[in-house]
Write a protein that holds these residues in place. Sequence first.
Motif, PDB file in Angstrom:
ATOM      1  N   ASN A 125       0.729  -1.322   0.119  1.00 32.36           N
ATOM      2  CA  ASN A 125      -0.069   0.088   0.037  1.00 32.36           C
ATOM      3  C   ASN A 125       0.888   1.222   0.075  1.00 32.36           C
ATOM      4  O   ASN A 125       0.527   2.232  -0.845  1.00 32.36           O
ATOM      5  CB  ASN A 125      -0.837  -0.012   1.228  1.00 32.36           C
ATOM      6  CG  ASN A 125      -2.000  -1.073   1.159  1.00 32.36           C
ATOM      7  OD1 ASN A 125      -2.334  -1.611  -0.039  1.00 32.36           O
ATOM      8  ND2 ASN A 125      -2.567  -1.481   2.259  1.00 32.36           N
ATOM      9  N   MET A 126       2.003   1.050   0.886  1.00 31.82           N
ATOM     10  CA  MET A 126       2.780   2.344   1.032  1.00 31.82           C
ATOM     11  C   MET A 126       3.677   2.492  -0.607  1.00 31.82           C
ATOM     12  O   MET A 126       3.748   3.843  -1.196  1.00 31.82           O
ATOM     13  CB  MET A 126       3.937   2.181   1.801  1.00 31.82           C
ATOM     14  CG  MET A 126       3.346   2.160   3.442  1.00 31.82           C
ATOM     15  SD  MET A 126       2.462   3.937   3.745  1.00 31.82           S
ATOM     16  CE  MET A 126       3.965   4.956   3.676  1.00 31.82           C
ATOM     17  N   LYS A 127       3.860   1.545  -1.302  1.00 31.51           N
ATOM     18  CA  LYS A 127       4.520   1.526  -2.506  1.00 31.51           C
ATOM     19  C   LYS A 127       3.535   2.124  -3.383  1.00 31.51           C
ATOM     20  O   LYS A 127       4.043   2.860  -4.253  1.00 31.51           O
ATOM     21  CB  LYS A 127       4.910   0.516  -2.953  1.00 31.51           C
ATOM     22  CG  LYS A 127       5.850   0.051  -4.125  1.00 31.51           C
ATOM     23  CD  LYS A 127       6.278  -1.079  -4.452  1.00 31.51           C
ATOM     24  CE  LYS A 127       7.025  -1.299  -5.628  1.00 31.51           C
ATOM     25  NZ  LYS A 127       7.411  -2.707  -6.172  1.00 31.51           N
ATOM     26  N   ILE A 128       2.464   1.762  -3.447  1.00 29.16           N
ATOM     27  CA  ILE A 128       1.353   2.420  -4.437  1.00 29.16           C
ATOM     28  C   ILE A 128       1.188   3.934  -4.292  1.00 29.16           C
ATOM     29  O   ILE A 128       1.297   4.594  -5.195  1.00 29.16           O
ATOM     30  CB  ILE A 128      -0.035   1.473  -4.328  1.00 29.16           C
ATOM     31  CG1 ILE A 128       0.158   0.187  -4.579  1.00 29.16           C
ATOM     32  CG2 ILE A 128      -1.207   2.418  -4.986  1.00 29.16           C
ATOM     33  CD1 ILE A 128      -1.180  -0.757  -4.292  1.00 29.16           C
ATOM     34  N   LEU A 129       1.182   4.386  -2.816  1.00 27.68           N
ATOM     35  CA  LEU A 129       0.977   5.868  -2.668  1.00 27.68           C
ATOM     36  C   LEU A 129       2.129   6.592  -3.297  1.00 27.68           C
ATOM     37  O   LEU A 129       2.162   7.682  -4.062  1.00 27.68           O
ATOM     38  CB  LEU A 129       0.830   5.989  -1.228  1.00 27.68           C
ATOM     39  CG  LEU A 129      -0.487   5.590  -0.806  1.00 27.68           C
ATOM     40  CD1 LEU A 129      -0.363   5.731   0.901  1.00 27.68           C
ATOM     41  CD2 LEU A 129      -1.664   6.478  -1.356  1.00 27.68           C
ATOM     42  N   GLU A 130       3.408   6.155  -3.104  1.00 26.13           N
ATOM     43  CA  GLU A 130       4.469   6.673  -3.619  1.00 26.13           C
ATOM     44  C   GLU A 130       4.399   7.097  -5.375  1.00 26.13           C
ATOM     45  O   GLU A 130       4.789   7.709  -5.741  1.00 26.13           O
ATOM     46  CB  GLU A 130       5.975   6.066  -3.286  1.00 26.13           C
ATOM     47  CG  GLU A 130       6.145   6.178  -1.681  1.00 26.13           C
ATOM     48  CD  GLU A 130       6.355   7.479  -1.317  1.00 26.13           C
ATOM     49  OE1 GLU A 130       6.866   8.301  -2.037  1.00 26.13           O
ATOM     50  OE2 GLU A 130       6.112   8.063  -0.159  1.00 26.13           O
ATOM     51  N   GLU A 131       4.213   5.741  -5.745  1.00 23.41           N
ATOM     52  CA  GLU A 131       4.132   5.581  -7.344  1.00 23.41           C
ATOM     53  C   GLU A 131       2.836   6.697  -7.782  1.00 23.41           C
ATOM     54  O   GLU A 131       3.474   7.090  -8.885  1.00 23.41           O
ATOM     55  CB  GLU A 131       3.621   4.046  -7.624  1.00 23.41           C
ATOM     56  CG  GLU A 131       4.727   3.175  -7.588  1.00 23.41           C
ATOM     57  CD  GLU A 131       5.982   3.461  -8.494  1.00 23.41           C
ATOM     58  OE1 GLU A 131       7.153   3.039  -8.154  1.00 23.41           O
ATOM     59  OE2 GLU A 131       5.839   4.085  -9.381  1.00 23.41           O
ATOM     60  N   LEU A 132       1.845   6.758  -7.105  1.00 17.59           N
ATOM     61  CA  LEU A 132       1.049   7.683  -7.416  1.00 17.59           C
ATOM     62  C   LEU A 132       1.448   9.368  -7.458  1.00 17.59           C
ATOM     63  O   LEU A 132       1.146  10.092  -8.375  1.00 17.59           O
ATOM     64  CB  LEU A 132      -0.322   7.647  -6.677  1.00 17.59           C
ATOM     65  CG  LEU A 132      -1.140   6.364  -6.822  1.00 17.59           C
ATOM     66  CD1 LEU A 132      -2.305   6.271  -5.885  1.00 17.59           C
ATOM     67  CD2 LEU A 132      -1.862   6.177  -8.433  1.00 17.59           C
ATOM     68  N   LYS A 133       2.257   9.618  -6.568  1.00 10.80           N
ATOM     69  CA  LYS A 133       2.989  10.914  -6.449  1.00 10.80           C
ATOM     70  C   LYS A 133       3.819  11.039  -7.366  1.00 10.80           C
ATOM     71  O   LYS A 133       3.719  12.163  -7.950  1.00 10.80           O
ATOM     72  CB  LYS A 133       3.771  10.966  -5.214  1.00 10.80           C
ATOM     73  CG  LYS A 133       2.573  10.909  -3.932  1.00 10.80           C
ATOM     74  CD  LYS A 133       3.488  11.420  -2.406  1.00 10.80           C
ATOM     75  CE  LYS A 133       2.537  11.061  -1.353  1.00 10.80           C
ATOM     76  NZ  LYS A 133       3.276  11.269   0.013  1.00 10.80           N
ATOM     77  N   LYS A 134       4.546  10.226  -7.950  1.00 10.14           N
ATOM     78  CA  LYS A 134       5.678  10.173  -8.716  1.00 10.14           C
ATOM     79  C   LYS A 134       4.976  10.442 -10.087  1.00 10.14           C
ATOM     80  O   LYS A 134       5.415  11.273 -11.174  1.00 10.14           O
ATOM     81  CB  LYS A 134       6.440   9.050  -9.158  1.00 10.14           C
ATOM     82  CG  LYS A 134       7.628   8.932  -7.787  1.00 10.14           C
ATOM     83  CD  LYS A 134       8.359   7.593  -7.942  1.00 10.14           C
ATOM     84  CE  LYS A 134       9.263   7.433  -6.729  1.00 10.14           C
ATOM     85  NZ  LYS A 134      10.057   6.271  -6.634  1.00 10.14           N
ATOM     86  N   GLU A 135       3.562   9.665 -10.595  1.00  8.62           N
ATOM     87  CA  GLU A 135       3.152   9.910 -11.839  1.00  8.62           C
ATOM     88  C   GLU A 135       2.500  11.308 -11.941  1.00  8.62           C
ATOM     89  O   GLU A 135       2.599  11.678 -13.127  1.00  8.62           O
ATOM     90  CB  GLU A 135       2.052   8.785 -11.730  1.00  8.62           C
ATOM     91  CG  GLU A 135       2.603   7.416 -12.159  1.00  8.62           C
ATOM     92  CD  GLU A 135       1.499   6.223 -12.065  1.00  8.62           C
ATOM     93  OE1 GLU A 135       1.973   4.967 -12.154  1.00  8.62           O
ATOM     94  OE2 GLU A 135       0.133   6.675 -11.792  1.00  8.62           O
ATOM     95  N   ASP A 136       2.135  11.860 -10.881  1.00 13.13           N
ATOM     96  CA  ASP A 136       1.523  13.217 -11.133  1.00 13.13           C
ATOM     97  C   ASP A 136       2.681  14.135 -11.492  1.00 13.13           C
ATOM     98  O   ASP A 136       2.178  14.874 -12.101  1.00 13.13           O
ATOM     99  CB  ASP A 136       0.926  13.532  -9.595  1.00 13.13           C
ATOM    100  CG  ASP A 136       0.212  14.804  -9.591  1.00 13.13           C
ATOM    101  OD1 ASP A 136       0.517  15.886  -8.691  1.00 13.13           O
ATOM    102  OD2 ASP A 136      -0.901  14.931 -10.376  1.00 13.13           O
ATOM    103  N   LEU A 137       3.733  14.169 -10.678  1.00 12.32           N
ATOM    104  CA  LEU A 137       4.713  15.079 -11.088  1.00 12.32           C
ATOM    105  C   LEU A 137       5.205  14.729 -12.454  1.00 12.32           C
ATOM    106  O   LEU A 137       5.542  15.957 -13.246  1.00 12.32           O
ATOM    107  CB  LEU A 137       6.018  14.833 -10.143  1.00 12.32           C
ATOM    108  CG  LEU A 137       5.540  15.142  -8.401  1.00 12.32           C
ATOM    109  CD1 LEU A 137       6.922  14.891  -7.613  1.00 12.32           C
ATOM    110  CD2 LEU A 137       5.529  16.707  -8.360  1.00 12.32           C
ATOM    111  N   ALA A 138       5.407  13.605 -12.861  1.00 10.25           N
ATOM    112  CA  ALA A 138       5.958  13.256 -14.130  1.00 10.25           C
ATOM    113  C   ALA A 138       4.730  13.843 -15.233  1.00 10.25           C
ATOM    114  O   ALA A 138       5.126  14.332 -16.455  1.00 10.25           O
ATOM    115  CB  ALA A 138       6.090  11.899 -14.342  1.00 10.25           C
TER     116      ALA A 138
END
Length: 230
Positions: A125-138
Amino acid sequence: MSQNDFIEHSKLAEAKQMRKRAEEDARLLANRIALLKQEEQKAIKKIEETQKKAQEILQVRNRNLEEQKKREDLRKQREQEDYEKSEQARRIREEKKSLKNQASQYRSTKAIYDAQTIKIARAENMKILEELKKEDLASKKQIKIQVKSQKREAEEKRKKMVDAKKKKVRKDNEKRIEIENKLRRDREDEVARMEQDELELIQRLQNTQLLQKSAYEDLENALGGQLGFS
């Protein structure tokens, strides 16, 4: 005629000549492949005839062997049945013992597995949240890049429209040369494929000749075996 026109005309003539040579190579190679296929079919027919003769002799021999084998198989079957009955009784005893051990082991490992499953789920779950943040910035960064790219493309399009008229004559001649070169390359590719087919047919013919030799040897052996049963 300008020097550039003369050069372009020479390139077109050379491309046509190379294409004609490739077509002639393809025709000659096709004739060689056809001859190889004929030889292969003749050899295969001889092998089939020889194998048929050997098979007829072997069938008589095999019938005699089968009768002997049936008697031997019947004896082995009786021995096997006795052995299987003994083994079945032994396996039943071992399975009962194994089931008891497995039940004990399952109870001890289930608690460990449940705890590990919960821990892994939290980490995922923590990993998924981090990936969502990275995708928004990208995504935001990509939008900026696209805007700059659109401006550059508009400027490049304007320049290309200015240069298009100057390059039209050259493009037309290059297109004709490319067509001739493509025809030549197609023929060269066809020749290369046909050369590979020729090599494969030669190898197949050699293998077929080896099979023919083996078939004759089988016939000789079968004839020798037939004399032994008389």
